[in-house]
Design an enzyme around this catalytic site. Structure first.
Site, PDB file in Angstrom:
ATOM      1  N   ASP A 370      33.350  34.812  39.123  1.00 11.47           N
ATOM      2  CA  ASP A 370      32.777  35.112  37.819  1.00 11.47           C
ATOM      3  C   ASP A 370      32.718  33.784  37.065  1.00 11.47           C
ATOM      4  OD1 ASP A 370      32.047  36.640  35.457  1.00 11.47           O
ATOM      5  OD2 ASP A 370      34.077  36.214  34.762  1.00 11.47           O
ATOM      6  N   ASP A 565      37.990  37.880  35.669  1.00  9.93           N
ATOM      7  CA  ASP A 565      39.022  38.015  34.639  1.00  9.93           C
ATOM      8  C   ASP A 565      38.793  39.160  33.662  1.00  9.93           C
ATOM      9  OD1 ASP A 565      36.787  36.717  33.373  1.00  9.93           O
ATOM     10  OD2 ASP A 565      38.133  36.231  31.716  1.00  9.93           O
ATOM     11  N   ASP A 569      34.974  43.117  35.577  1.00 10.55           N
ATOM     12  CA  ASP A 569      35.179  42.635  36.943  1.00 10.55           C
ATOM     13  C   ASP A 569      36.057  43.567  37.774  1.00 10.55           C
ATOM     14  OD1 ASP A 569      33.704  40.285  36.526  1.00 10.55           O
ATOM     15  OD2 ASP A 569      35.425  39.282  35.632  1.00 10.55           O
TER      16      ASP A 569
END
Length: 671
Positions: A370, A565, A569
């Site tokens: 990410d 995080d 996600d």
């Protein structure tokens, strides 16, 4: 419905908790028997396994001491066997019980069966202390994993916090509060500033609105959504009150899809069987058969070639064979190796939730990151200041900061912080108005000040350099009295070790590193290029990320780790082969859905985690091969009658100690 989802999540996490302890033989076996041998240690049963081990150990030590007092142990024929029988109950009964259940379910040969036969055999030949020791060491090895990782998974009900618990439905001009599940498609709902959108809907408000979409997409900047565009459940209204027309029932909303993804992904986790489990399926029936042959074959040989065959002597050898073959060294050293690996990683700020993830991470060949909060800090900084010829750069910054001083927007805060760090004086605005989705309009020192995006300038018919139109960066512009005065470029700064992490991953042989983000494609591509990542995909929803990761996870020869995080996600972390969450600033849902947590928020710790995983695997193989070589040698001596039971016990303990010392190398190595 909420309760149902929550309970299902708990059930799936419970399954996942058992999976996380895949290196423990008993845990693996329990999967096949409806988890009857629980190690959750929850509520009243939390300390039971350790209490049982402590009791058995105390009774064993006391029995060995009392063995020296012959008047007590030998003069009363039943005292010694009774004492050790009581000592073995806390650790032996659960194992024997499961072995019997396994046989009932046609799982005849497993490590529990071998343990039970060896224990009973030791009792039959009067070696009561060894019988207790066999079970005691087995349970100690089993509990090492629990001590290493604590509670491997917790209830992910915090994900439910992204669900609104009420909806304000407009009926005949009045607002009626309803449960989201009771709202029908086509109903009009109203969302106040700061409230979470309860259901997917179409924007009805003429001026649109600003929404915090971080819970769904991970975007660091609030998104402007115009009239007739889609607004998804889970977003938070940050501007004015807006009205939406519901387009999906709660069960099909964005929030529900995320929850379902997490629930299903947890259920889809592959049952990773470690080598020792597979080996035990072959090892156990082989040594059991060989022990039987040790008794039977000499008998038939004595009939063909007469020699003095003593049944009790060959039975003793067979039982010695079984005791020697008992895989105590493997049972203890293998979990201990993973324990050491988990401990070494923990000291480096990396938490593995189970030994099987420490094993799996060594095979990772694709890594997806990410962006915001993972490879970047999640905090905006001014990267570039461009002032027109009519104004000094510092003066431009002070006017921009003054105009944004009363705004809570992340970009506004970044500009104000930048001005404060430079020690600039900020004039007080006599008037300020925030324009939703565009910026602010203020009066400062008698001048009309506009601070915001290019849409704000366009709405006021203020011309600006044409090259800014196609600039993919995040730009905040300034206009003074209707004239363009300059702009600043803001960026979410990469973490200090992000670029080095990507480089080191390639050095480790990782085939592919990719960036997946909900941010704009242009921004993602720019960050990916800056960090040395060849592929960067933007404007992705959680299900898009999940689809991408799942596709790779199912590809032959591919093992993917996802690093993220945010709450958004969580589904991807759960569905990847190894999910890695940033634990310092990451959301609780992401941390609890992940298999590995980087507690320091440093992406470079992922490199450390892979190195530890690979070295731990090397140690495990050394322990297994070394133990087997020594076992085979001693087993041969036992069959020939050259090794007594106590010699076998001593050798077995020696092998175990060698394996333990070898496992400690994981702690000592520098990564």
């Amino acid at each position: 419905m909420t309760e149902n989802i929550d309970n299902n999540s708990k059930a799936n996490l419970k399954d996942d908790h058992d999976l996380n302890h895949g290196t423990c033989l008993c845990h693996d076996h329990c999967h096949d028997h409806d988890h009857k041998h629980e190690h959750n240690h929850e509520h009243s049963g939390r300390w039971e396994p350790y209490v049982g081990v402590a009791i058995s150990m105390a009774l064993l030590i006391a029995g060995l001491i009392l063995d020296h007092f012959h008047d007590f142990m030998t003069n009363t024929i039943w005292a010694k066997p009774l004492w050790y029988f009581v000592a073995i109950i806390p650790v032996g009964f659960p194992v024997v019980k499961e072995a019997i259940e396994g046989v009932a379910q046609k799982d005849y040969f497993n490590e529990l069966t071998l343990m039970s036969i060896a224990c009973i055999g030791a009792f039959c030949i009067g070696e009561y202390a060894e019988a207790v020791g066999v079970m005691l060491f087995y349970c100690i090895g089993e509990n090492l994993q629990d001590l290493a990782v604590g509670k491997a998974a917790r209830d992910i009900s915090k994900l439910l916090e992204i669900k609104a618990d009420k909806a304000r439905v407009i009926i005949n001009g009045e607002a009626i509060i309803k449960k989201p599940e009771d709202v029908e498609v086509g109903d009009i709902i109203e969302v106040y500033p700061g409230e979470r959108v309860p259901l997917d809907g179409k924007m009805l408000s003429q001026e649109g609105g600003m929404f915090d979409t971080s819970a769904l997409t991970g975007e660091s900047v609030p998104r402007e959504i115009d009239k007739d565009e889609e607004v998804m459940a889970g977003m938070i209204s940050t501007g004015s009150t807006v009205r939406l027309q519901v387009t999906n029932p709660l069960s099909e909303s964005a929030v529900s899809r995320i929850l379902d993804l997490v629930k299903n992904a947890q259920a889809k986790k592959a049952k990773s069987e470690v080598f020792i489990r597979k080996f035990a399926r072959i090892y156990t029936p082989v040594v059991t058969l060989m022990a039987f042959l040790v008794v039977v074959v000499p008998f038939f040989i004595s009939m063909l070639h007469p020699f003095h065959y003593v049944f009790s002597e060959w039975l003793y050898r067979a039982l010695v064979f079984l005791v020697i073959s008992c895989p105590c060294a493997l049972v203890i050293s293998v979990p201990l190796s993973y324990f050491a690996g988990i401990g070494a990683a923990s000291r480096k700020g990396v938490l593995f939730k189970g030994g099987n993830f420490l094993e799996t991470i060594r095979n990772i060949n694709v890594i997806a990151f990410d962006k915001t909060g993972t490879l970047t800090t999640g905090k905006f900084n001014i990267e570039k200041v461009v002032a027109s010829s009519d104004i000094e750069p510092d003066k431009m910054i002070s006017l921009m900061a003054a105009g944004e001083s009363q705004s809570s927007h992340p970009l506004a805060k970044a500009i104000v912080n930048y001005a404060n760090l430079k020690g600039l004086r900020l004039p007080s605005p006599t008037f300020m108005k925030e324009i939703s989705g565009k910026g602010t309009n203020a009066t400062i020192e008698g001048h009309s000040i506009l601070v915001g995006n290019l849409k704000l300038l366009e709405s006021k018919n203020i011309s600006y350099p044409a090259e800014l139109k196609d600039n993919p960066s995040t730009i905040v512009a300034l206009a003074v009295d209707g004239i363009f005065a300059g702009y600043v470029v803001l960026s979410d700064m990469p973490k200090a070790d992000s670029k080095a992490t990507v480089s080191d991953l390639h050095k480790l042989g990782i085939e592919k590193v990719v960036m997946l983000s909900g941010d704009r494609k242009e921004i993602v591509a720019r960050y990916a290029s800056k960090l040395g990542i060849k592929e960067g995909l933007g404007e992705l929803m959680p299900q898009d990320k999940a689809d991408y990761v799942e596709k790779i996870a199912k590809s032959p020869g591919k093992k993917i780790a996802f690093v993220g995080d945010g709450i958004n996600d969580a589904p991807v972390l759960a569905i990847s082969n190894v999910g890695v969450a940033m634990g310092g600033l990451g959301s609780d849902a992401a941390i609890e859905s992940a298999d590995v947590v980087i507690q320091t928020d440093k992406p470079s710790r992922l490199v450390t985690a892979i190195k530890i995983g690979r070295f731990t695997h090397k140690i495990v193989i050394e322990n297994i091969v070394g133990a087997l070589i020594i076992k085979v040698a001693i087993l041969t001596l036992g069959v020939l009658g050259l090794a007594s039971l106590w010699a076998a016990v001593f050798a077995d303990v020696g092998v175990t100690m060698l394996a333990v010392l070898n496992s400690m190398r994981i702690f000592w190595k520098k990564y």
